[in-house]
Design a protein around this motif. Structure first.
Motif, PDB file in Angstrom:
ATOM      1  N   VAL A  44     -34.424  53.780 -58.734  1.00  0.00           N
ATOM      2  CA  VAL A  44     -34.322  53.760 -60.192  1.00  0.00           C
ATOM      3  C   VAL A  44     -35.028  52.529 -60.767  1.00  0.00           C
ATOM      4  O   VAL A  44     -35.628  52.579 -61.837  1.00  0.00           O
ATOM      5  CB  VAL A  44     -32.847  53.870 -60.634  1.00  0.00           C
ATOM      6  CG1 VAL A  44     -32.280  52.551 -61.074  1.00  0.00           C
ATOM      7  CG2 VAL A  44     -32.710  54.895 -61.745  1.00  0.00           C
ATOM      8  N   ILE A  45     -34.998  51.422 -60.006  1.00  0.00           N
ATOM      9  CA  ILE A  45     -35.722  50.235 -60.469  1.00  0.00           C
ATOM     10  C   ILE A  45     -37.224  50.505 -60.450  1.00  0.00           C
ATOM     11  O   ILE A  45     -37.935  50.256 -61.422  1.00  0.00           O
ATOM     12  CB  ILE A  45     -35.374  49.001 -59.598  1.00  0.00           C
ATOM     13  CG1 ILE A  45     -33.909  48.607 -59.832  1.00  0.00           C
ATOM     14  CG2 ILE A  45     -36.295  47.824 -59.925  1.00  0.00           C
ATOM     15  CD1 ILE A  45     -33.387  47.543 -58.897  1.00  0.00           C
ATOM     16  N   ALA A  46     -37.692  51.066 -59.332  1.00  0.00           N
ATOM     17  CA  ALA A  46     -39.122  51.394 -59.237  1.00  0.00           C
ATOM     18  C   ALA A  46     -39.513  52.315 -60.386  1.00  0.00           C
ATOM     19  O   ALA A  46     -40.556  52.154 -61.027  1.00  0.00           O
ATOM     20  CB  ALA A  46     -39.421  52.067 -57.908  1.00  0.00           C
ATOM     21  N   GLN A  47     -38.631  53.267 -60.667  1.00  0.00           N
ATOM     22  CA  GLN A  47     -38.948  54.237 -61.705  1.00  0.00           C
ATOM     23  C   GLN A  47     -38.973  53.584 -63.097  1.00  0.00           C
ATOM     24  O   GLN A  47     -39.806  53.918 -63.926  1.00  0.00           O
ATOM     25  CB  GLN A  47     -37.933  55.376 -61.674  1.00  0.00           C
ATOM     26  CG  GLN A  47     -38.419  56.564 -62.464  1.00  0.00           C
ATOM     27  CD  GLN A  47     -37.496  57.746 -62.353  1.00  0.00           C
ATOM     28  OE1 GLN A  47     -36.388  57.642 -61.839  1.00  0.00           O
ATOM     29  NE2 GLN A  47     -37.955  58.879 -62.850  1.00  0.00           N
ATOM     30  N   THR A  48     -38.044  52.647 -63.296  1.00  0.00           N
ATOM     31  CA  THR A  48     -38.020  51.950 -64.584  1.00  0.00           C
ATOM     32  C   THR A  48     -39.333  51.207 -64.795  1.00  0.00           C
ATOM     33  O   THR A  48     -39.950  51.284 -65.859  1.00  0.00           O
ATOM     34  CB  THR A  48     -36.847  50.954 -64.622  1.00  0.00           C
ATOM     35  OG1 THR A  48     -35.675  51.648 -64.205  1.00  0.00           O
ATOM     36  CG2 THR A  48     -36.643  50.402 -66.010  1.00  0.00           C
ATOM     37  N   VAL A  49     -39.755  50.497 -63.735  1.00  0.00           N
ATOM     38  CA  VAL A  49     -41.017  49.771 -63.827  1.00  0.00           C
ATOM     39  C   VAL A  49     -42.157  50.753 -64.070  1.00  0.00           C
ATOM     40  O   VAL A  49     -43.036  50.529 -64.915  1.00  0.00           O
ATOM     41  CB  VAL A  49     -41.271  48.960 -62.535  1.00  0.00           C
ATOM     42  CG1 VAL A  49     -42.630  48.279 -62.591  1.00  0.00           C
ATOM     43  CG2 VAL A  49     -40.162  47.939 -62.339  1.00  0.00           C
ATOM     44  N   ALA A  50     -42.122  51.868 -63.344  1.00  0.00           N
ATOM     45  CA  ALA A  50     -43.197  52.852 -63.474  1.00  0.00           C
ATOM     46  C   ALA A  50     -43.264  53.406 -64.897  1.00  0.00           C
ATOM     47  O   ALA A  50     -44.348  53.574 -65.461  1.00  0.00           O
ATOM     48  CB  ALA A  50     -42.989  53.988 -62.480  1.00  0.00           C
ATOM     49  N   CYS A  81     -32.740  59.490 -65.985  1.00  0.00           N
ATOM     50  CA  CYS A  81     -31.424  59.528 -66.645  1.00  0.00           C
ATOM     51  C   CYS A  81     -30.331  59.962 -65.675  1.00  0.00           C
ATOM     52  O   CYS A  81     -29.244  59.387 -65.648  1.00  0.00           O
ATOM     53  CB  CYS A  81     -31.428  60.530 -67.798  1.00  0.00           C
ATOM     54  SG  CYS A  81     -32.369  59.993 -69.203  1.00  0.00           S
ATOM     55  N   THR A  82     -30.627  61.002 -64.909  1.00  0.00           N
ATOM     56  CA  THR A  82     -29.611  61.537 -63.999  1.00  0.00           C
ATOM     57  C   THR A  82     -29.216  60.483 -62.968  1.00  0.00           C
ATOM     58  O   THR A  82     -28.033  60.245 -62.723  1.00  0.00           O
ATOM     59  CB  THR A  82     -30.143  62.796 -63.292  1.00  0.00           C
ATOM     60  OG1 THR A  82     -30.635  63.689 -64.281  1.00  0.00           O
ATOM     61  CG2 THR A  82     -29.059  63.481 -62.490  1.00  0.00           C
ATOM     62  N   THR A  83     -30.228  59.825 -62.392  1.00  0.00           N
ATOM     63  CA  THR A  83     -29.930  58.824 -61.368  1.00  0.00           C
ATOM     64  C   THR A  83     -29.140  57.656 -61.961  1.00  0.00           C
ATOM     65  O   THR A  83     -28.139  57.220 -61.404  1.00  0.00           O
ATOM     66  CB  THR A  83     -31.234  58.282 -60.752  1.00  0.00           C
ATOM     67  OG1 THR A  83     -32.051  59.394 -60.406  1.00  0.00           O
ATOM     68  CG2 THR A  83     -30.941  57.445 -59.533  1.00  0.00           C
ATOM     69  N   LEU A  84     -29.624  57.197 -63.108  1.00  0.00           N
ATOM     70  CA  LEU A  84     -28.963  56.069 -63.740  1.00  0.00           C
ATOM     71  C   LEU A  84     -27.503  56.410 -64.048  1.00  0.00           C
ATOM     72  O   LEU A  84     -26.583  55.644 -63.768  1.00  0.00           O
ATOM     73  CB  LEU A  84     -29.701  55.738 -65.043  1.00  0.00           C
ATOM     74  CG  LEU A  84     -29.670  54.294 -65.487  1.00  0.00           C
ATOM     75  CD1 LEU A  84     -30.306  53.408 -64.429  1.00  0.00           C
ATOM     76  CD2 LEU A  84     -30.440  54.150 -66.793  1.00  0.00           C
ATOM     77  N   PHE A  85     -27.310  57.597 -64.606  1.00  0.00           N
ATOM     78  CA  PHE A  85     -25.950  58.016 -64.939  1.00  0.00           C
ATOM     79  C   PHE A  85     -25.114  58.112 -63.675  1.00  0.00           C
ATOM     80  O   PHE A  85     -23.968  57.683 -63.627  1.00  0.00           O
ATOM     81  CB  PHE A  85     -25.978  59.360 -65.676  1.00  0.00           C
ATOM     82  CG  PHE A  85     -24.622  59.801 -66.134  1.00  0.00           C
ATOM     83  CD1 PHE A  85     -24.060  59.236 -67.259  1.00  0.00           C
ATOM     84  CD2 PHE A  85     -23.911  60.746 -65.422  1.00  0.00           C
ATOM     85  CE1 PHE A  85     -22.796  59.611 -67.674  1.00  0.00           C
ATOM     86  CE2 PHE A  85     -22.651  61.131 -65.834  1.00  0.00           C
ATOM     87  CZ  PHE A  85     -22.094  60.563 -66.968  1.00  0.00           C
TER      88      PHE A  85
END
Ligand code: HEM
Lengths: 283, 459
Positions: A44-50, A81-85
């Motif tokens: 999720v961190i990688a995805q946020t950065v992406a 969203c799903t992962t974060l949630f």
């Protein structure tokens, strides 16, 4: 490194995370579950950065806009969203093994976004109709809701599995033994639906305001709008059935699954099977 | 109440079972309208479904089902259900909120889910005072009463949140009311005032104006009560050829004069997502049409004479400026869009000038009779959707209320704290008890922390 490479890493993390969560389900070793969680967090961190990078990249192309404007971007955002949630849910309610039922959804979304035919991964400029801040508010709110509903659907599935195992008198040794208590799953399902319902309502409202700004009609019963209200009706019924008629357990689990099917249809089915205004989602 | 309750129709409408049934029916029938395309020409249905089926679809208005009598009736029954069901329950909620909680039997405190007993080393009155002060310092305002050989203190928060549900239900009604108020059908058939609420459109060629539009519903003219002018229309493209902006520069004219608009000027840049609202009527950029004619803006720099006119290609036109004539003798196009234009121009003083210029670009022409400035652009008409929806503010208010109500209903609760300061087995003690009508787990934390802090406080 660019955003697509990072999205690749994200997908890999989610895939491994799913594998570890399923491992946890089978082997009931807490350490395996912890690895699953850590992988989900890294993903999720990688995805946020992406997501941030993709946003920046769009500005470098001179067509700057939030990465929320086509099917590819919405799928990626859905996974995010799903992962974060889910991570929030796991940390707050310590319901670890739920990951086995949720993370595969996110892998599916990411994989579909990356590999399916007809999904355009390019950052493309916005046609005039999409140049609105309401677009961002709309997609954001809808997909937070969808993310929660995906988790609720996973929980519903889990409930039914556990329930059937309990009914068959299976003991802790069985596959489902590591699942949380039925009562806890039931409660989590409900909480998740409540959360999703709030955001879905906001999503429908922001969509209506946007439509009114762009076309002068806040509601035109186009298929996507109609399906979103159908979904809203399904969850409204679910909440009423629970609050006022005391439904719980299997029935709510089924409704959580039906609700997610409806979400899924609103999101995908409408693009492929029906025609309407929201055609932007189809490329 | 009791007499009303006996009325079976009232009873039916108080039931949540009916609500569930209606929600189900609304969801199920709504699906129909997403499968059968809406508002197509009759022939389409015959072609797609065959004569008989098409007739059945028409008979039940399934081809325009969201405006059909039966779907609107369903929404009506739904509203009635919502109203009756809420009215039936609200008095009870008011009773709960207004209740004098100090009448609560002290034995009941001993059965509450959240309880905590503390020993007290001071007299009862002093203990009660300390509890009261402490709770007040934490935002819990207490009331108290002597009873059962002790003092009962009570404080509550969020009683109003019990109305959250009804805020949601009311918001749905307000949204539906807004939809009715803004409905062109309602304005036409019930109010007999088609200009109260309408949706329509109009095509305005550049440099032209209009004071009416055509209704979507029946194609009739509707007067705007003022005049709108399209000064200019253009399309900008991205490098990859996708359209970037559709832009109309529009003005409102009243009594022959351009009106100062909200942006402080007389011109509004009308774009998709940037509508113009004037006197409750909103204009949206919705389409355009290229013509084969050209819009010419000509000015004589020396005399400051100006002229704008619309001319066809291939025709010599005489200007109102002395001896000046011009014409368009050639053009380059891409699709329907003109790119370059070849102009022929004379002031009858020397050989006529001929030159290429880009569509819409200013050209300077130096002639013996003076310097001229000329802009030639392909003529476009802008297509505007025009809406008057006096109900939209009801809808928006309803939407806001709904989100607020949902938040209240889901995430806030009515919390109560009791403290019974009393004597038991010859010792002074305090019995704390608490309850919340929702989110009990969250309240348990608050309650425990509060009591712990109090313990610290008195020791
Ligand atoms: C025919 C229409 C409806 C009826 C008759 C109805 C009736 C009710 C009733 C009786 C309650 C329980 C109140 C109580 O606690 O005593 C309730 C709760 C609620 N209703 Fe409705 N309702 C209707 C439609 C809707 C719709 C369409 C929504 C959509 C948002 C909605 C949202 C809620 C919510 C959020 C609650 C709160 C549940 C809680 O937290 O206790 N209602 N409704």
């Amino acid at each position: 490194m660019n955003s697509s490479q990072l999205f690749g890493i994200t997908t890999l993390c989610y895939l491994l995370s799913s594998a570890f969560y399923i491992g946890l389900l089978i082997f009931k070793n807490r350490k395996i579950g912890t690895i699953g969680l850590i992988l989900a967090i890294i993903g999720v961190i990688a995805q946020t950065v992406a997501l941030g990078l993709r946003w920046v990249e769009s500005y470098k192309l001179g067509i700057g806009h939030a990465p929320l404007t086509n099917m590819y971007e919405s799928l990626v955002f859905f996974a995010w969203c799903t992962t974060l949630f889910y991570i929030f849910l796991e940390i707050k309610f310590k319901a670890r093994v739920v990951g086995a039922f949720v993370m595969p959804f996110t892998v599916a979304a990411m994989a579909y976004a990356s590999f399916a035919k007809g999904i355009n991964q390019q950052i493309s400029p916005l046609i005039p109709a999409l140049q609105s801040n309401w677009l961002i508010a709309h997609v954001l709110t809808c997909f937070i809701g969808y993310g929660a509903f995906a988790v609720a659907g996973g929980l519903g599935l889990m409930y039914l599995l556990k329930k059937s195992a309990v009914n068959k008198g299976m003991t802790d040794g069985a596959l489902t033994g590591s699942l949380p208590e039925l009562k806890i799953i039931d409660d989590l399902t409900h909480k998740t639906i409540v959360f999703g319902f709030m955001w879905l309502s906001a999503g429908i409202i922001t969509g209506a305001v946007w439509a009114n700004e762009a076309w002068g009609t806040y509601w035109s019963w186009d298929p996507k709008e109609t399906w979103s209200i159908i979904t809203w009706f399904v969850y409204a019924s679910t909440l009423h059935a629970r609050f006022t008629r005391g439904w719980s357990g299997s029935r709510i689990a089924w409704l959580a699954i039906i609700g997610f099917v409806s979400v899924f249809f609103t999101y995908f089915g409408v693009n492929f099977l029906l025609s309407g205004l929201h055609s932007y989602g189809s490329s | 109440m009791t007499t009303r309750k006996k009325n079976p129709i009232w009873t039916l409408f108080t039931s949540v079972k009916l609500a569930l049934f209606l929600l189900f029916i609304l969801a199920a029938t709504s699906i129909l309208g997403t499968i059968v395309q809406q508002n197509q020409p009759a022939a389409r249905y015959v072609q797609e479904y065959g004569e008989n089926m098409a007739n059945i679809l028409q008979m039940f208005d399934i081809t325009d089902m969201y405006n059909s009598w039966w779907f609107l009736s369903l929404l009506g029954i739904f509203s009635l259900n919502l109203i009756v069901c809420s009215l039936e329950r609200i008095p009870n909620v008011i009773r709960i909120v207004k209740k004098d909680n100090l009448t609560t039997k002290t034995e009941r405190l001993r059965k509450m889910g959240l309880r905590k007993s503390l020993v007290l080393s001071v007299p009862l009155e002093e203990g009660a005072r300390q509890v009261s002060l402490f709770l007040a310092s934490k935002g819990w305002k207490t009331e108290q009463r002597e009873k059962d050989g002790g003092v009962l203190l009570f404080a509550q928060k969020g009683g109003w949140t019990r109305f959250g549900v009804y805020i949601v239900h009311l918001s749905i009604l307000i949204i539906l009311l807004g939809a009715v108020i803004g409905s062109p059908t309602f304005a036409r058939k019930i109010l007999h005032k088609p200009d109260f609420a309408f949706k329509g459109s109009i095509m305005i060629p550049e440099s032209k104006k209009t004071n009416f539009i055509y209704s979507f519903q029946n194609g009739e003219k509707i007067d705007l009560g003022f005049t709108v002018q399209c000064n200019f229309f253009t399309i900008e493209y991205y490098n990859n050829g996708m359209p970037k902006t559709y832009l109309s520069k529009v003005s409102v004219v009243e009594n022959g004069k351009p009106v100062i608009l909200k942006n402080g000027t007389t011109v509004h840049d009308l774009k998709v997502n940037k509508p113009l609202t004037y006197k409750g009527i909103t204009f949206y950029q919705s389409s355009y049409q290229p013509y084969s004619d050209f819009l010419v803006l000509l000015s004589n720099k020396s005399t400051n004479e100006k002229q704008s006119l619309i001319i066809p290609a291939g025709k010599q036109v005489r200007s109102k400026m002395e001896k000046v004539s011009f014409g368009i003798i050639n053009q380059e196009t891409r699709g329907e869009a003109v790119q370059r234009i070849k102009i022929w121009f004379t002031d009858n003083k020397a050989t006529p000038a001929t030159f290429w210029t880009n569509n819409g670009q200013k050209a300077i022409i130096k002639r013996p009779s003076g310097e001229y400035e000329m802009t030639v652009k392909q003529l476009y008409a802008t297509g505007l959707q025009v809406t008057k929806d006096p109900g939209v503010w009801f809808v928006y208010t309803g939407c806001g209320m709904m989100l607020f109500g949902l938040f209240t209903a889901f995430f806030m609760s009515h919390r109560k704290i009791y403290a019974f300061v009393h004597e038991e087995d010859g010792r002074h003690g305090i019995l704390f008890a608490g309850s919340a009508h929702k989110n009990k787990v969250g309240f348990e934390k608050v309650f425990t922390e509060l009591i712990d802090a109090f313990k610290q406080h008195i020791t």
